[in-house]
Design a protein around this motif. Structure first.
Motif, short mmCIF file in Angstrom:
data_model
loop_
_atom_site.label_atom_id
_atom_site.label_comp_id
_atom_site.label_asym_id
_atom_site.label_seq_id
_atom_site.Cartn_x
_atom_site.Cartn_y
_atom_site.Cartn_z
N ASP A 134 2.00 1.48 -3.51
CA ASP A 134 0.93 1.16 -4.46
C ASP A 134 1.40 0.16 -5.52
O ASP A 134 1.27 0.36 -6.71
N ARG B 259 -3.38 0.09 -3.06
CA ARG B 259 -3.63 1.10 -2.01
C ARG B 259 -5.11 1.49 -1.98
O ARG B 259 -5.75 1.48 -0.94
N CYS C 175 0.83 -1.21 0.00
CA CYS C 175 0.00 0.00 0.00
C CYS C 175 0.86 1.26 0.00
O CYS C 175 0.51 2.25 -0.65
#
Length: 144
Positions: free
Chosen positions: A84, A90, A81
């Motif tokens: 990403d 994310r 996350c």
């Protein structure tokens, strides 16, 4: 690229737990690991004994979760996350977190998807399918 062994992972989490208990300074990744350790007090006894943790690598207990794998998956999803990667993870985890009203519960749902992606990749002998992983997380976030 760093490829930790099972023993390295267990020593890392036990070390983080010991540092947190002693109030010692930690590196950023250790601080993140410590936050996930705090979310799982049921693992604290296992994290408190590095020798037992290393010995138990040789014995798989059916029906018992592996705290080191579980915490590693929390860290993996947190790192995914933060950068990403795969692209879209994310947003998918944020959406799921909002739906579940808990980042912790969202991670648990995402773990199911991550585990499924890894299992299917290994079974088929092909690279992990990041799109299928994100689709799975998004399905968890949008289902009624």
């Amino acid at each position: 690229m760093f490829s930790p062994t099972q023993a390295d992972v267990r020593q890392f989490f036990c070390s983080v737990y010991a540092k947190a208990q002693a109030g010692q300074p930690m590196e950023a990744i250790e601080t993140l690991a410590s936050l996930w350790i705090d979310e799982h007090p049921e693992y604290h006894a296992e994290l408190a004994d590095v020798d037992a943790a290393l010995t138990s690598m040789k014995v798989a207990e059916e029906g018992k979760s592996n705290p080191f794998l579980h915490l590693s998956m929390h860290l993996s999803i947190s790192e995914q996350c933060s950068i990403d990667q795969p692209r879209g993870i994310r947003q998918a985890v944020e959406l799921l977190s909002h739906r579940r009203n808990s980042l912790h519960l969202a991670h648990h749902d995402a773990m199911d998807c991550l585990g499924k992606m890894i299992w299917e990749s290994q079974r088929a002998g092909r690279p992990p399918d990041g799109n299928a992983y994100i689709d799975c997380v998004q399905q968890h976030a949008t289902r009624d």
